[in-house]
Write a protein that holds these residues in place. Structure first.
Motif, PDB file in Angstrom:
ATOM      1  N   ARG A   1      -4.645   2.828  -2.916  1.00 45.06           N
ATOM      2  CA  ARG A   1      -4.800   3.332  -1.561  1.00 45.06           C
ATOM      3  C   ARG A   1      -6.128   2.885  -0.970  1.00 45.06           C
ATOM      4  O   ARG A   1      -6.223   2.538   0.202  1.00 45.06           O
ATOM      5  CB  ARG A   1      -4.686   4.862  -1.579  1.00 45.06           C
ATOM      6  CG  ARG A   1      -4.703   5.471  -0.191  1.00 45.06           C
ATOM      7  CD  ARG A   1      -4.265   6.925  -0.214  1.00 45.06           C
ATOM      8  NE  ARG A   1      -5.102   7.729  -1.100  1.00 45.06           N
ATOM      9  CZ  ARG A   1      -4.677   8.288  -2.225  1.00 45.06           C
ATOM     10  NH1 ARG A   1      -3.428   8.096  -2.622  1.00 45.06           N
ATOM     11  NH2 ARG A   1      -5.478   9.013  -2.971  1.00 45.06           N
ATOM     12  N   ASP A   2      -7.176   2.859  -1.785  1.00 47.80           N
ATOM     13  CA  ASP A   2      -8.483   2.437  -1.299  1.00 47.80           C
ATOM     14  C   ASP A   2      -8.488   0.958  -0.949  1.00 47.80           C
ATOM     15  O   ASP A   2      -9.048   0.548   0.067  1.00 47.80           O
ATOM     16  CB  ASP A   2      -9.546   2.732  -2.357  1.00 47.80           C
ATOM     17  CG  ASP A   2     -10.930   2.299  -1.910  1.00 47.80           C
ATOM     18  OD1 ASP A   2     -11.469   1.353  -2.506  1.00 47.80           O
ATOM     19  OD2 ASP A   2     -11.450   2.876  -0.940  1.00 47.80           O
ATOM     20  N   LYS A   3      -7.827   0.132  -1.751  1.00 47.80           N
ATOM     21  CA  LYS A   3      -7.754  -1.305  -1.492  1.00 47.80           C
ATOM     22  C   LYS A   3      -7.059  -1.599  -0.168  1.00 47.80           C
ATOM     23  O   LYS A   3      -7.355  -2.588   0.489  1.00 47.80           O
ATOM     24  CB  LYS A   3      -6.994  -2.004  -2.620  1.00 47.80           C
ATOM     25  CG  LYS A   3      -7.824  -2.296  -3.854  1.00 47.80           C
ATOM     26  CD  LYS A   3      -8.598  -3.581  -3.694  1.00 47.80           C
ATOM     27  CE  LYS A   3      -9.267  -3.978  -5.004  1.00 47.80           C
ATOM     28  NZ  LYS A   3     -10.032  -5.233  -4.862  1.00 47.80           N
ATOM     29  N   GLN A   4      -6.120  -0.762   0.213  1.00 41.15           N
ATOM     30  CA  GLN A   4      -5.342  -0.995   1.416  1.00 41.15           C
ATOM     31  C   GLN A   4      -5.809  -0.145   2.593  1.00 41.15           C
ATOM     32  O   GLN A   4      -5.177  -0.161   3.646  1.00 41.15           O
ATOM     33  CB  GLN A   4      -3.856  -0.722   1.124  1.00 41.15           C
ATOM     34  CG  GLN A   4      -3.281  -1.677   0.088  1.00 41.15           C
ATOM     35  CD  GLN A   4      -1.871  -1.313  -0.335  1.00 41.15           C
ATOM     36  OE1 GLN A   4      -1.431  -0.181  -0.153  1.00 41.15           O
ATOM     37  NE2 GLN A   4      -1.157  -2.273  -0.916  1.00 41.15           N
ATOM     38  N   SER A   5      -6.894   0.558   2.442  1.00 40.08           N
ATOM     39  CA  SER A   5      -7.407   1.383   3.536  1.00 40.08           C
ATOM     40  C   SER A   5      -8.089   0.515   4.575  1.00 40.08           C
ATOM     41  O   SER A   5      -8.587  -0.582   4.274  1.00 40.08           O
ATOM     42  CB  SER A   5      -8.400   2.420   2.997  1.00 40.08           C
ATOM     43  OG  SER A   5      -9.594   1.777   2.556  1.00 40.08           O
ATOM     44  N   ILE A   6      -8.130   0.984   5.804  1.00 38.33           N
ATOM     45  CA  ILE A   6      -8.747   0.225   6.884  1.00 38.33           C
ATOM     46  C   ILE A   6     -10.234   0.032   6.634  1.00 38.33           C
ATOM     47  O   ILE A   6     -10.810  -0.995   6.979  1.00 38.33           O
ATOM     48  CB  ILE A   6      -8.500   0.930   8.249  1.00 38.33           C
ATOM     49  CG1 ILE A   6      -9.007   0.052   9.395  1.00 38.33           C
ATOM     50  CG2 ILE A   6      -9.145   2.299   8.267  1.00 38.33           C
ATOM     51  CD1 ILE A   6      -8.294  -1.260   9.543  1.00 38.33           C
ATOM     52  N   HIS A   7     -10.869   1.011   6.013  1.00 40.38           N
ATOM     53  CA  HIS A   7     -12.300   0.912   5.730  1.00 40.38           C
ATOM     54  C   HIS A   7     -12.571  -0.215   4.734  1.00 40.38           C
ATOM     55  O   HIS A   7     -13.514  -0.995   4.905  1.00 40.38           O
ATOM     56  CB  HIS A   7     -12.822   2.248   5.179  1.00 40.38           C
ATOM     57  CG  HIS A   7     -12.725   3.375   6.153  1.00 40.38           C
ATOM     58  ND1 HIS A   7     -13.523   3.459   7.264  1.00 40.38           N
ATOM     59  CD2 HIS A   7     -11.900   4.468   6.182  1.00 40.38           C
ATOM     60  CE1 HIS A   7     -13.226   4.555   7.953  1.00 40.38           C
ATOM     61  NE2 HIS A   7     -12.233   5.182   7.317  1.00 40.38           N
ATOM     62  N   TYR A   8     -11.741  -0.329   3.717  1.00 44.24           N
ATOM     63  CA  TYR A   8     -11.923  -1.400   2.738  1.00 44.24           C
ATOM     64  C   TYR A   8     -11.644  -2.754   3.373  1.00 44.24           C
ATOM     65  O   TYR A   8     -12.380  -3.722   3.164  1.00 44.24           O
ATOM     66  CB  TYR A   8     -10.992  -1.204   1.538  1.00 44.24           C
ATOM     67  CG  TYR A   8     -11.134  -2.301   0.504  1.00 44.24           C
ATOM     68  CD1 TYR A   8     -12.083  -2.206  -0.511  1.00 44.24           C
ATOM     69  CD2 TYR A   8     -10.344  -3.453   0.573  1.00 44.24           C
ATOM     70  CE1 TYR A   8     -12.224  -3.218  -1.448  1.00 44.24           C
ATOM     71  CE2 TYR A   8     -10.485  -4.468  -0.349  1.00 44.24           C
ATOM     72  CZ  TYR A   8     -11.420  -4.355  -1.353  1.00 44.24           C
ATOM     73  OH  TYR A   8     -11.578  -5.369  -2.266  1.00 44.24           O
ATOM     74  N   ILE A   9     -10.579  -2.845   4.176  1.00 43.05           N
ATOM     75  CA  ILE A   9     -10.213  -4.109   4.815  1.00 43.05           C
ATOM     76  C   ILE A   9     -11.330  -4.594   5.737  1.00 43.05           C
ATOM     77  O   ILE A   9     -11.679  -5.777   5.749  1.00 43.05           O
ATOM     78  CB  ILE A   9      -8.891  -3.950   5.587  1.00 43.05           C
ATOM     79  CG1 ILE A   9      -7.735  -3.733   4.603  1.00 43.05           C
ATOM     80  CG2 ILE A   9      -8.615  -5.162   6.459  1.00 43.05           C
ATOM     81  CD1 ILE A   9      -6.408  -3.403   5.277  1.00 43.05           C
ATOM     82  N   VAL A  10     -11.903  -3.683   6.512  1.00 49.25           N
ATOM     83  CA  VAL A  10     -12.990  -4.056   7.427  1.00 49.25           C
ATOM     84  C   VAL A  10     -14.205  -4.525   6.653  1.00 49.25           C
ATOM     85  O   VAL A  10     -14.825  -5.552   6.985  1.00 49.25           O
ATOM     86  CB  VAL A  10     -13.356  -2.871   8.344  1.00 49.25           C
ATOM     87  CG1 VAL A  10     -14.647  -3.162   9.103  1.00 49.25           C
ATOM     88  CG2 VAL A  10     -12.221  -2.598   9.323  1.00 49.25           C
ATOM     89  N   ARG A  11     -14.572  -3.810   5.598  1.00 48.60           N
ATOM     90  CA  ARG A  11     -15.735  -4.213   4.801  1.00 48.60           C
ATOM     91  C   ARG A  11     -15.495  -5.550   4.108  1.00 48.60           C
ATOM     92  O   ARG A  11     -16.385  -6.398   4.030  1.00 48.60           O
ATOM     93  CB  ARG A  11     -16.057  -3.128   3.759  1.00 48.60           C
ATOM     94  CG  ARG A  11     -16.557  -1.833   4.350  1.00 48.60           C
ATOM     95  CD  ARG A  11     -17.228  -0.957   3.293  1.00 48.60           C
ATOM     96  NE  ARG A  11     -16.302  -0.605   2.229  1.00 48.60           N
ATOM     97  CZ  ARG A  11     -15.546   0.489   2.210  1.00 48.60           C
ATOM     98  NH1 ARG A  11     -15.586   1.324   3.233  1.00 48.60           N
ATOM     99  NH2 ARG A  11     -14.752   0.741   1.194  1.00 48.60           N
ATOM    100  N   SER A  12     -14.285  -5.738   3.603  1.00 46.41           N
ATOM    101  CA  SER A  12     -13.945  -7.001   2.948  1.00 46.41           C
ATOM    102  C   SER A  12     -14.004  -8.162   3.942  1.00 46.41           C
ATOM    103  O   SER A  12     -14.544  -9.233   3.638  1.00 46.41           O
ATOM    104  CB  SER A  12     -12.544  -6.903   2.338  1.00 46.41           C
ATOM    105  OG  SER A  12     -12.134  -8.141   1.794  1.00 46.41           O
ATOM    106  N   GLY A  13     -13.471  -7.952   5.138  1.00 49.43           N
ATOM    107  CA  GLY A  13     -13.509  -8.999   6.155  1.00 49.43           C
ATOM    108  C   GLY A  13     -14.927  -9.296   6.621  1.00 49.43           C
ATOM    109  O   GLY A  13     -15.283 -10.463   6.834  1.00 49.43           O
TER     110      GLY A  13
END
Length: 325
Positions: free
Chosen positions: A6-18
């Motif tokens: 769930r954390d890997k697919q969260s918007i917060h993780y996606i934004v930080r990864s990008g």
């Protein structure tokens, strides 16, 4: 496991990864911008610089000429367009890789070289599709070299590409007996297609480049950084070394596609009368230099891609650690 997914697919993780990927791309491209400028001139067979191609000293002499004509600004010509392109490109690539990798390999037991390759290839193709017009504009800006002309601006290159082929000439230059069609329907109906010159061969090259790059990166990390332990223990030096090797392997695999792509991207300058197709571009490169023509500038390619990939992967990992991604 559910919490991790769930954390890997969260918007917060996606934004930080990008964000981490975008920063990594900008830093890496800035480091090698002068090398990239010269490499584009060699690959696209700029007539003013062909005398320097094919030798290790050619890069230095070409760079010296650019510096004498336009100063430091000349070595970074087109870099503003590069940064405009590279931030979303790298952001999408690394962000997509994190997501695709997690979907294909949610656990370490499921990691295979084939899945690593496809995860990298998919992320590379997606990022190229979203940012390719910016790449074409950047190449056009970098291709201009005349000392008597002012450097082309981003909007200037955009307008030039957009208005190319508005009306096809009736005959080829210096060949009045060869007739051409009076219209160019695809250009006239869909002018934005001009910003996708060489896109098909770019995809052909991106699949092996991004696939092999991420495959090498993951394989070497798994091989030398003890996959049974926490990978956060990896050091920046280790990331630099592994990134450099990954870049060298990927560059060797995909370089012929890159040469063909550059020639097609500047087709509006070298052949303003028509759209250069993949087959005839390949024939033109081969007839000009033989098979060696597909590796023109490879030495500079190594000088560029090895530090760029090393810096890119290292900054990406560093930013992810900093951003807790």
């Amino acid at each position: 496991m559910t919490t991790h997914a769930r954390d890997k697919q969260s918007i917060h993780y996606i934004v930080r990864s990008g964000l981490a990927g975008g920063i990594a791309g900008c830093v890496a491209k800035t480091v090698v911008a002068p090398l990239d400028r010269v490499k584009i001139l060699f690959q696209a067979s700029n007539p003013e610089f062909q005398k320097y191609a094919g030798t290790w000293s050619g890069f230095y002499r070409a760079g010296t000429q650019i510096y004498q004509q336009n100063g430091l600004r000349g070595l970074f010509q087109g870099h503003s367009a590069t940064l405009l392109r590279i931030f979303p490109y790298a952001s999408i690539k690394f962000m997509a890789y994190d997501q695709v990798r997690h979907a294909l390999m949610p656990t370490r037991q499921q990691e295979t070289n084939v899945r690593r390759f496809f995860a990298g290839a998919i992320s590379g193709v997606l990022s190229v599709f979203c940012t390719y017009p910016l790449e074409v504009i950047r190449v056009r800006m970098a291709f201009q070299t005349s000392a008597s002309s002012n450097p082309v601006s981003f909007m200037g290159a955009f307008r030039t590409i957009y208005h190319e082929h508005a009306a096809a000439p009736q005959s080829l230059p210096h060949s009045p007996t060869v007739s051409l069609p009076t219209t160019t329907p695809y250009f006239n109906r869909y002018p934005l297609l001009k910003f996708y010159r060489g896109f098909s061969v770019t995809i052909m090259g991106m699949v092996p480049y991004a696939g092999v790059s991420f495959l090498s990166w993951e394989y070497l990390r798994a091989r030398f950084l003890h996959p049974k332990t926490d990978r956060s223990a990896a050091t920046p030096l280790a990331d630099l070394a592994i990134g450099a090797v990954s870049g060298a392997v990927a560059q060797t695999t995909s370089y012929p596609f890159e040469v063909i792509r550059r020639r097609m991207q500047v087709g509006g300058i070298t052949r303003p009368d028509r759209w250069l197709r993949l087959g005839e571009t390949i024939r033109a490169v081969y007839q000009s230099r033989g098979w060696q023509g597909f590796y023109v500038g490879l030495g500079i390619g190594y000088l560029k891609i090895v530090p760029m990939t090393a810096v890119s992967f290292t900054v990406w990992q560093g930013c992810k650690r900093l951003l807790d991604a």
